[in-house]
Design an enzyme around this catalytic site. Sequence first.
Site, short mmCIF file in Angstrom:
data_model
loop_
_atom_site.label_atom_id
_atom_site.label_comp_id
_atom_site.label_asym_id
_atom_site.label_seq_id
_atom_site.Cartn_x
_atom_site.Cartn_y
_atom_site.Cartn_z
N THR A 234 29.91 110.84 -31.64
CA THR A 234 30.10 109.50 -31.09
C THR A 234 29.29 108.49 -31.90
OG1 THR A 234 29.95 108.19 -29.03
CG2 THR A 234 28.20 109.79 -29.42
N CYS A 235 29.58 107.21 -31.71
CA CYS A 235 28.85 106.13 -32.40
C CYS A 235 29.10 104.85 -31.63
CB CYS A 235 29.30 106.04 -33.86
SG CYS A 235 31.06 105.67 -34.07
N GLY A 236 29.25 103.73 -32.32
CA GLY A 236 29.51 102.47 -31.65
C GLY A 236 30.96 102.28 -31.29
#
Length: 278
Positions: A234-236
């Site tokens: 996951t990330c932004g």
Amino acid sequence: MKNTIVSVKWLHKNLNNPDLVILDASQTKTINNTTSNFQGLQIKNARFFDLKNSFSRKDTELPNMLPNPQEFKEECHKLGINKSSKIVVYDNLGIYTSPRVWWLFKTMGHNNIAVLNGGLPAWHKEGFELEPFAKDTYNLGDFEATFHPELVKDIEAIKTNLKTKTAIVIDARSEGRFNGTAPDPRPDLKSGHIPNSINLPYSEVLENGKFKSEKKLTEIFKTLKLDNNPLIFTCGSGITACIIMLACELVSKNPKAVYDGSWTEWASAKDAPIHTKT
């Protein structure tokens, strides 16, 4: 083409392969306003892969969301991509958006795709030819999409994993955003992280705009103690998650998926818990 990443020298040597399709996934700027020195330039005969518009879902306000297979197929046809195409994707920052395109094609069942290690900066450094950016039209391709749902996770899967703890969630954002000690670049979002997730900033797997060596990547993922657990990245907004997913793919056989909504979706949800280290 069996490799997940290829060098600029390999690409230069194979430019005349009739099945080769070069995709340019460059963006004008990133969420952190990082820009490239190669705006308006491309590798000769590259085709612009419009990640933000043509290859993102249009029925959601969340950025960069995976399009449905039919839409993906139709957009690939417009780019002249075939079932037999050997795809190499790059971007103008070295390694940034190109792994997202790699993941998109893998999710749609096309494995004959590699990321150009070092992207446009590495190509230019070798003295290879660049040309002005050109958006062209192509003979329609015959690409077929076969969706692989195991490579993508939604918010419900992440909530379920909070209880089952089956998969390890790895977050590619900066340490400050993950810990909640630095603001999110999207001003309407809190910073912090998904409970039980671990932090691996995407910059940690890169060196001079390229992926670190397999030896260094092996050490990085070894310290995370992943064992044989399934991994969710996951990330932004689903871009840099694919960087660390691809880095992990180079050295690990763990089952891997991307949380497509990522932090933008999680931090916007009313019932999604947020942890910080403050």
